[in-house]
Write a protein that holds these residues in place. Structure first.
Motif, PDB file in Angstrom:
ATOM      1  N   LYS A   1       0.802  -1.234   0.000  1.00  0.00           N
ATOM      2  CA  LYS A   1       0.000   0.000   0.000  1.00  0.00           C
ATOM      3  C   LYS A   1       0.836   1.285   0.000  1.00  0.00           C
ATOM      4  CE  LYS A   1      -3.959   2.091   2.009  1.00  0.00           C
ATOM      5  NZ  LYS A   1      -4.738   2.830   2.367  1.00  0.00           N
ATOM      6  N   PRO A   2       1.737   1.499   0.963  1.00  0.00           N
ATOM      7  CA  PRO A   2       2.493   2.760   0.949  1.00  0.00           C
ATOM      8  C   PRO A   2       3.483   2.857  -0.217  1.00  0.00           C
ATOM      9  CG  PRO A   2       3.283   1.334   2.714  1.00  0.00           C
ATOM     10  CD  PRO A   2       2.056   0.688   2.137  1.00  0.00           C
ATOM     11  N   LEU A   3       3.873   1.717  -0.763  1.00  0.00           N
ATOM     12  CA  LEU A   3       4.787   1.724  -1.907  1.00  0.00           C
ATOM     13  C   LEU A   3       4.065   2.123  -3.196  1.00  0.00           C
ATOM     14  CD1 LEU A   3       6.631  -1.624  -1.097  1.00  0.00           C
ATOM     15  CD2 LEU A   3       7.490   0.703  -0.708  1.00  0.00           C
TER      16      LEU A   3
ATOM     17  N   GLU B   1       1.172   4.002  -3.287  1.00  0.00           N
ATOM     18  CA  GLU B   1       0.511   5.314  -3.192  1.00  0.00           C
ATOM     19  C   GLU B   1       1.204   6.381  -4.031  1.00  0.00           C
ATOM     20  OE1 GLU B   1       0.019   6.090   0.986  1.00  0.00           O
ATOM     21  OE2 GLU B   1      -1.851   4.952   1.061  1.00  0.00           O
ATOM     22  N   PRO B   2       2.545   6.470  -4.026  1.00  0.00           N
ATOM     23  CA  PRO B   2       3.184   7.492  -4.876  1.00  0.00           C
ATOM     24  C   PRO B   2       2.934   7.284  -6.370  1.00  0.00           C
ATOM     25  CG  PRO B   2       4.743   6.671  -3.242  1.00  0.00           C
ATOM     26  CD  PRO B   2       3.530   5.787  -3.169  1.00  0.00           C
ATOM     27  N   LEU B   3       2.608   6.051  -6.762  1.00  0.00           N
ATOM     28  CA  LEU B   3       2.310   5.761  -8.167  1.00  0.00           C
ATOM     29  C   LEU B   3       0.835   5.999  -8.487  1.00  0.00           C
ATOM     30  CD1 LEU B   3       4.267   2.394  -8.609  1.00  0.00           C
ATOM     31  CD2 LEU B   3       5.088   4.723  -8.933  1.00  0.00           C
ATOM     32  N   GLY B   4       0.047   6.246  -7.446  1.00  0.00           N
ATOM     33  CA  GLY B   4      -1.380   6.448  -7.635  1.00  0.00           C
ATOM     34  C   GLY B   4      -2.132   5.167  -7.928  1.00  0.00           C
TER      35      GLY B   4
ATOM     36  N   TYR C   1      -2.372  -2.247  -9.573  1.00  0.00           N
ATOM     37  CA  TYR C   1      -0.973  -2.607  -9.829  1.00  0.00           C
ATOM     38  C   TYR C   1      -0.893  -3.947 -10.550  1.00  0.00           C
ATOM     39  CZ  TYR C   1       3.860  -3.979  -8.568  1.00  0.00           C
ATOM     40  OH  TYR C   1       5.158  -4.396  -8.585  1.00  0.00           O
TER      41      TYR C   1
ATOM     42  N   LYS D   1       9.086   2.989 -12.603  1.00  0.00           N
ATOM     43  CA  LYS D   1       8.929   3.322 -11.191  1.00  0.00           C
ATOM     44  C   LYS D   1       8.541   2.090 -10.373  1.00  0.00           C
ATOM     45  CE  LYS D   1       7.560   8.044 -12.218  1.00  0.00           C
ATOM     46  NZ  LYS D   1       6.478   9.007 -12.243  1.00  0.00           N
TER      47      LYS D   1
ATOM     48  N   ASP E   1      11.137  -0.081  -8.344  1.00  0.00           N
ATOM     49  CA  ASP E   1      11.446   0.265  -6.958  1.00  0.00           C
ATOM     50  C   ASP E   1      10.504  -0.452  -5.995  1.00  0.00           C
ATOM     51  OD1 ASP E   1      13.463   1.969  -7.833  1.00  0.00           O
ATOM     52  OD2 ASP E   1      12.178   3.739  -7.805  1.00  0.00           O
ATOM     53  N   VAL E   2       9.264  -0.635  -6.406  1.00  0.00           N
ATOM     54  CA  VAL E   2       8.284  -1.349  -5.580  1.00  0.00           C
ATOM     55  C   VAL E   2       8.740  -2.790  -5.396  1.00  0.00           C
ATOM     56  CG1 VAL E   2       5.890  -2.178  -5.457  1.00  0.00           C
ATOM     57  CG2 VAL E   2       6.371   0.144  -6.260  1.00  0.00           C
TER      58      VAL E   2
END
Length: 147
Positions: free
Chosen positions: A28-30, A32-35, A41, A108, A111-112
């Motif tokens: 979840k927090p990983l 969120e920056p990707l929307g 995902y 991006k 990184d996740v």
């Protein structure tokens, strides 16, 4: 087997359920920056692998029905990550395609993956072995349901 086997912590289903919840919470927090939500995902990962899929094929790959998949795809389209187009030959068929923004998101997402690998504390080999065992289990369960 007897009643002492009916203890929650002895159940495979509960261990899988708990691990799945923990993994989803880790994502979840990983994401969120990707929307992205976790199901979004997963859909994006399928599209990064094979772009221009009909909704039915995407749903089959994810194990999701159209009632679940349609709102998910609508939100991805609103975010600018995918487009949906009706087939001119068969209007019942809708093709989902990545936009340039959606395709660029793949970089991006690396990184996740790295962060999840770190969070598990497992080596790449351990993760691969666990994944293979779970896929084999899923196959056995699906075969048992089909028979």
């Amino acid at each position: 087997m007897d009643k002492t086997d009916l203890v929650l912590d002895k159940q495979l289903c509960f261990a899988l359920y708990g691990a799945s919840l923990a993994l989803t919470r880790t994502y979840k927090p990983l994401l969120e920056p990707l929307g992205l939500t976790y199901p979004q995902y997963l859909a994006m990962m399928v599209l990064w692998e094979t772009n221009h899929l009909v909704v039915k094929a995407l749903g089959e790959r994810l194990g999701l029905d159209s009632g679940t998949l349609s709102p998910l795809l609508k939100r991805l389209e609103q975010a600018g990550y995918v487009t949906r187009r009706r087939d001119s030959q068969d209007e019942r068929q809708v093709t989902v395609s990545l936009t340039p923004s959606g395709a660029a998101l793949q970089d991006k997402a690396l990184d996740v993956m790295a962060a999840i690998g770190t969070a598990t504390g497992c080596s790449l080999e351990e993760i691969a072995a666990l994944r293979d065992q779970l896929q084999a289990l899923r196959g056995k369960l699906n075969a048992a349901l089909a028979s």
